[in-house]
Write a protein that holds these residues in place. Structure first.
Motif, mmCIF file in Angstrom:
data_model
loop_
_atom_site.group_PDB
_atom_site.id
_atom_site.type_symbol
_atom_site.label_atom_id
_atom_site.label_comp_id
_atom_site.label_asym_id
_atom_site.label_seq_id
_atom_site.Cartn_x
_atom_site.Cartn_y
_atom_site.Cartn_z
ATOM 1 N N TRP A 109 78.291 46.028 57.665
ATOM 2 C CA TRP A 109 78.238 44.900 56.730
ATOM 3 C C TRP A 109 79.198 45.089 55.568
ATOM 4 C CZ3 TRP A 109 75.536 40.301 56.974
ATOM 5 C CH2 TRP A 109 74.701 40.163 58.096
ATOM 6 N N PHE A 110 79.834 43.981 55.201
ATOM 7 C CA PHE A 110 80.783 43.926 54.091
ATOM 8 C C PHE A 110 80.033 43.440 52.856
ATOM 9 C CE2 PHE A 110 84.522 41.936 51.896
ATOM 10 C CZ PHE A 110 85.343 43.054 51.875
ATOM 11 N N CYS A 111 80.016 44.234 51.787
ATOM 12 C CA CYS A 111 79.174 43.979 50.612
ATOM 13 C C CYS A 111 80.070 43.767 49.391
ATOM 14 C CB CYS A 111 78.226 45.148 50.383
ATOM 15 S SG CYS A 111 77.375 45.713 51.900
ATOM 16 N N SER A 112 80.156 42.541 48.909
ATOM 17 C CA SER A 112 81.173 42.225 47.910
ATOM 18 C C SER A 112 80.610 41.387 46.770
ATOM 19 C CB SER A 112 82.337 41.492 48.590
ATOM 20 O OG SER A 112 83.436 41.371 47.727
ATOM 21 N N GLY A 113 81.415 41.246 45.701
ATOM 22 C CA GLY A 113 81.019 40.437 44.561
ATOM 23 C C GLY A 113 81.399 41.088 43.252
ATOM 24 N N GLN A 114 80.603 40.805 42.204
ATOM 25 C CA GLN A 114 80.912 41.374 40.907
ATOM 26 C C GLN A 114 79.857 42.393 40.513
ATOM 27 O OE1 GLN A 114 80.686 37.098 38.883
ATOM 28 N NE2 GLN A 114 80.450 38.641 37.295
ATOM 29 N N SER A 115 79.513 42.500 39.242
ATOM 30 C CA SER A 115 78.793 43.677 38.752
ATOM 31 C C SER A 115 77.400 43.864 39.328
ATOM 32 C CB SER A 115 78.709 43.640 37.224
ATOM 33 O OG SER A 115 78.102 42.443 36.778
ATOM 34 N N ASN A 116 76.707 42.794 39.682
ATOM 35 C CA ASN A 116 75.370 42.979 40.244
ATOM 36 C C ASN A 116 75.410 43.508 41.676
ATOM 37 O OD1 ASN A 116 72.958 42.457 38.549
ATOM 38 N ND2 ASN A 116 74.076 40.580 38.067
ATOM 39 N N MET A 117 76.542 43.329 42.342
ATOM 40 C CA MET A 117 76.724 44.013 43.619
ATOM 41 C C MET A 117 77.223 45.433 43.381
ATOM 42 S SD MET A 117 76.493 44.028 46.913
ATOM 43 C CE MET A 117 76.397 42.346 47.550
ATOM 44 N N GLY A 180 70.805 47.557 53.523
ATOM 45 C CA GLY A 180 71.069 48.374 54.701
ATOM 46 C C GLY A 180 69.877 49.194 55.127
ATOM 47 N N ARG A 181 69.119 49.690 54.165
ATOM 48 C CA ARG A 181 67.931 50.478 54.497
ATOM 49 C C ARG A 181 66.909 49.637 55.246
ATOM 50 N NH1 ARG A 181 64.076 52.572 49.769
ATOM 51 N NH2 ARG A 181 63.499 50.346 49.904
ATOM 52 N N GLN A 186 64.275 48.210 60.430
ATOM 53 C CA GLN A 186 63.859 47.165 61.357
ATOM 54 C C GLN A 186 64.577 47.240 62.705
ATOM 55 O OE1 GLN A 186 61.357 44.955 60.869
ATOM 56 N NE2 GLN A 186 60.959 45.968 58.911
ATOM 57 N N LEU A 187 65.852 47.590 62.696
ATOM 58 C CA LEU A 187 66.657 47.554 63.923
ATOM 59 C C LEU A 187 66.751 48.898 64.625
ATOM 60 C CD1 LEU A 187 69.627 45.402 62.557
ATOM 61 C CD2 LEU A 187 67.606 44.592 63.810
ATOM 62 N N GLN A 188 66.565 49.971 63.864
ATOM 63 C CA GLN A 188 66.648 51.326 64.412
ATOM 64 C C GLN A 188 67.997 51.585 65.091
ATOM 65 O OE1 GLN A 188 64.168 53.956 64.106
ATOM 66 N NE2 GLN A 188 63.746 52.473 62.467
ATOM 67 N N VAL A 189 69.076 51.146 64.446
ATOM 68 C CA VAL A 189 70.443 51.445 64.886
ATOM 69 C C VAL A 189 71.223 51.919 63.669
ATOM 70 C CG1 VAL A 189 70.399 49.733 66.746
ATOM 71 C CG2 VAL A 189 71.286 49.089 64.475
ATOM 72 N N PRO A 190 72.346 52.605 63.859
ATOM 73 C CA PRO A 190 73.160 53.015 62.718
ATOM 74 C C PRO A 190 73.624 51.804 61.895
ATOM 75 C CG PRO A 190 73.812 54.222 64.670
ATOM 76 C CD PRO A 190 72.862 53.167 65.135
ATOM 77 N N ILE A 191 73.746 52.020 60.602
ATOM 78 C CA ILE A 191 74.186 50.975 59.680
ATOM 79 C C ILE A 191 75.393 51.487 58.897
ATOM 80 C CG2 ILE A 191 73.563 49.540 57.698
ATOM 81 C CD1 ILE A 191 71.989 48.812 60.179
ATOM 82 N N GLY A 192 76.449 50.686 58.876
ATOM 83 C CA GLY A 192 77.610 50.976 58.047
ATOM 84 C C GLY A 192 77.697 49.965 56.920
ATOM 85 N N TYR A 285 88.656 44.259 60.087
ATOM 86 C CA TYR A 285 87.662 45.129 60.719
ATOM 87 C C TYR A 285 86.592 44.252 61.376
ATOM 88 C CZ TYR A 285 85.175 49.669 60.916
ATOM 89 O OH TYR A 285 84.591 50.848 61.308
ATOM 90 N N THR A 286 85.921 44.762 62.380
ATOM 91 C CA THR A 286 84.876 43.982 63.059
ATOM 92 C C THR A 286 83.556 44.170 62.326
ATOM 93 O OG1 THR A 286 86.037 44.301 65.156
ATOM 94 C CG2 THR A 286 83.753 43.518 65.257
ATOM 95 N N TRP A 287 83.017 43.044 61.817
ATOM 96 C CA TRP A 287 81.846 43.071 60.946
ATOM 97 C C TRP A 287 80.652 42.371 61.573
ATOM 98 C CZ3 TRP A 287 82.718 46.045 56.828
ATOM 99 C CH2 TRP A 287 84.026 46.180 56.353
ATOM 100 N N ALA A 288 79.467 42.792 61.139
ATOM 101 C CA ALA A 288 78.253 42.026 61.455
ATOM 102 C C ALA A 288 78.174 40.806 60.553
ATOM 103 C CB ALA A 288 77.019 42.895 61.277
ATOM 104 N N GLY A 289 78.630 40.946 59.297
ATOM 105 C CA GLY A 289 78.588 39.844 58.354
ATOM 106 C C GLY A 289 78.901 40.305 56.948
#
Length: 503
Positions: A109-117, A180-181, A186-192, A285-289
């Protein structure tokens, strides 16, 4: 709007050509490094650069994909759809060989934005408990450095990938971590998770040249062009002054007066600057979202923010060549300096309106803000709410991901009944139901008493005989008492489109 994609592609290739001309061999973006996570369930893009004409082979598991460096040195291949499993090696053979170790396959997952992110986990209200359980080999983190640029580069500054530990997680985005946690549990797969954020930044800084060519940004872009011209003139004059000053010092003569430096705005506000320096190099890059937490810096542009948000989503999808699921946070309540009571609600409204794009969603944080702190600390709940959107829309889980939403309203004698959706199991109030107003035929609003009946809210207001419009929590500090049983708040709304005085 004129389609400038071919020109942008040509520009990108020319920029890449300049950079590759200096390359002496195989190079990979920083995202392709030890401990990385590749996206599962779809073809995965792998790219880099090498000497023109070099044959490149990419191996992962039992796959071997071949490519060839173009005249500008760029190359790319697509791996077939991947499944999670034990850590593996990704090998790239070109003019040299690069072996990337401890590679996982999961959700990225791509995590973007300003200071609260950008706000780090160690500053969140739940930091102690979160860090105590942050040793997570199956969660990998990548954090980009802040960088504004005038052209999209081959790579970003920052990284490398790290395994989640208390030490690596504490400085990472709290919202991204909690999101991500939850997905990992919930999914029990690796998370990037890739953090690409910079505090105080406007949405225009994160856009590519294509949307910025729209007429709505004409004046903004023009001002920056003028500023660049002034800066170039100053630099030329300053260079000449340095030569004269050094000569004067050597000859024991008075040093001439230094040219007054041009007062330039902070680089992070440059239109497109953060796209070029931070987001653009990562998007292929290939993303989930994508998860997005931004808007505070655009408070005064609420009337246009829905349009801007749609532009950004379409822009990133086009540039990445992926139909990226895109979820954002509706800003928390806060007392902004010199803002009217309706300025923030109008931005909330704009954020809500942008959800008309497919594969988008909004996690409202209006009810967990702090009137005196623009960075509220309850990032755990923000992450949870974002994860519900992903779990429902991307992963097909049967979970409620939205707060109550007004569907219809009807006046029934002296009462007005609001029928809501996204409230299976009923509604609940977290405080007095004192946030509703109704308007008469003169467009004057009066407070209304409210009560909950199942999945409806019933309003009464003796001062208004015929109700013409309804508003709920349409003030900067709410309150925001209505929630569904999943704990998700009803976002502020109004049924009218009347002009608001002072806006």
């Amino acid at each position: 709007m004129k389609n400038t994609a071919p020109l942008l592609l040509l520009s990108a290739l020319l920029v890449g050509s300049t950079l590759v001309a200096q390359s002496k061999g195989l190079e990979m973006p920083g995202l392709f490094s030890d401990r990385m996570v590749l996206q599962q369930g779809r073809p995965v893009k792998v790219w880099g650069r090498d000497k023109p004409g070099t044959h490149v082979v990419v191996r992962f598991g039992d796959q071997a994909k071949k490519g060839k460096a173009r005249l500008d040195g760029s190359w790319s291949v697509m791996l077939d759809s991947l499944k999670p499993g034990a850590a593996r090696e990704l090998t790239i053979q070109g003019s040299s060989e690069k072996v990337i170790r401890d590679v996982l396959v999961g959700e990225v997952w791509f995590c973007s934005g300003q200071s609260n992110m950008e706000m780090p986990l160690q500053r969140s209200g739940q930091a102690k408990a979160a860090l105590a359980t942050a040793d997570q080999d199956q969660i990998r983190l990548f954090k980009t450095a802040r960088l504004s640029a005038k052209e999209t580069g081959f790579d970003v500054e920052g990284g490398p990938w790290t395994k989640a530990t208390p030490e690596t997680a504490k400085g990472f985005s709290a919202v991204a971590w909690y999101f991500g946690r939850e997905l990992h549990e919930q999914l029990q797969v690796p998370i990037g998770l890739v953090q690409c954020a910079w505090g105080g930044t406007r949405i225009q800084s994160w856009m590519s040249p294509e949307p910025l060519a729209d007429k709505c940004f004409k004046e903004l872009v023009r001002k920056w062009q003028q500023q660049d011209q002034r800066a170039a003139v100053w630099k030329k004059a300053h260079d000449k002054w340095k030569v004269k000053a050094e000569k004067a010092k050597r000859n024991g003569k008075p040093v001439p007066k230094e040219p007054r430096k041009v007062d330039t705005a902070n680089a992070r506000h440059r239109p497109g600057g953060l796209f070029h320096g931070m987001a653009g190099p990562l998007l292929p890059y290939t993303w989930a979202g994508v998860i997005w937490y931004q808007g505070e810096a655009n408070l005064k542009e609420a009337n246009h923010y829905a349009q801007y948000m749609r532009m950004l989503v379409r822009d990133w999808r086009r540039f990445s060549q992926q139909d990226l699921p895109f979820y954002w946070v509706q800003l928390a309540s806060f007392t902004y300096r010199n803002a009217t009571e309706h300025q923030l609600p109008l931005l909330w409204e704009a954020q809500d309106q942008a959800r008309d794009l497919p594969h988008t969603g909004m996690a409202s944080a209006v009810d967990i803000g702090n009137p005196k702190n623009i960075h509220p600390t309850n990032k755990s709940e923000v992450g949870r709410r974002l994860s519900l959107l992903a779990l429902a829309d991307v992963y097909g889980r049967k979970v409620e991901s939205r707060g109550p939403k007004l569907e219809t309203w009807k006046q029934e004698g002296k009462e007005t009944r609001l029928t809501l959706s996204h409230c299976d199991g009923g509604l609940r109030a977290t405080g007095p139901l004192s946030s509703s107003e109704v308007a008469d035929s003169h467009q004057k609003f009066f407070p209304a008493e409210a009560r909950i009946e199942g999945n409806t809210i019933v309003l009464t207001c003796p001062a208004v005989k015929t109700v013409k419009a309804i508003r709920y929590a349409f003030k900067a500090l709410g309150p925001f008492p209505v929630h569904n049983i999943q704990g998700l708040p009803m976002p502020p709304f109004r049924t009218d489109t009347w002009p608001i005085q002072g806006q």
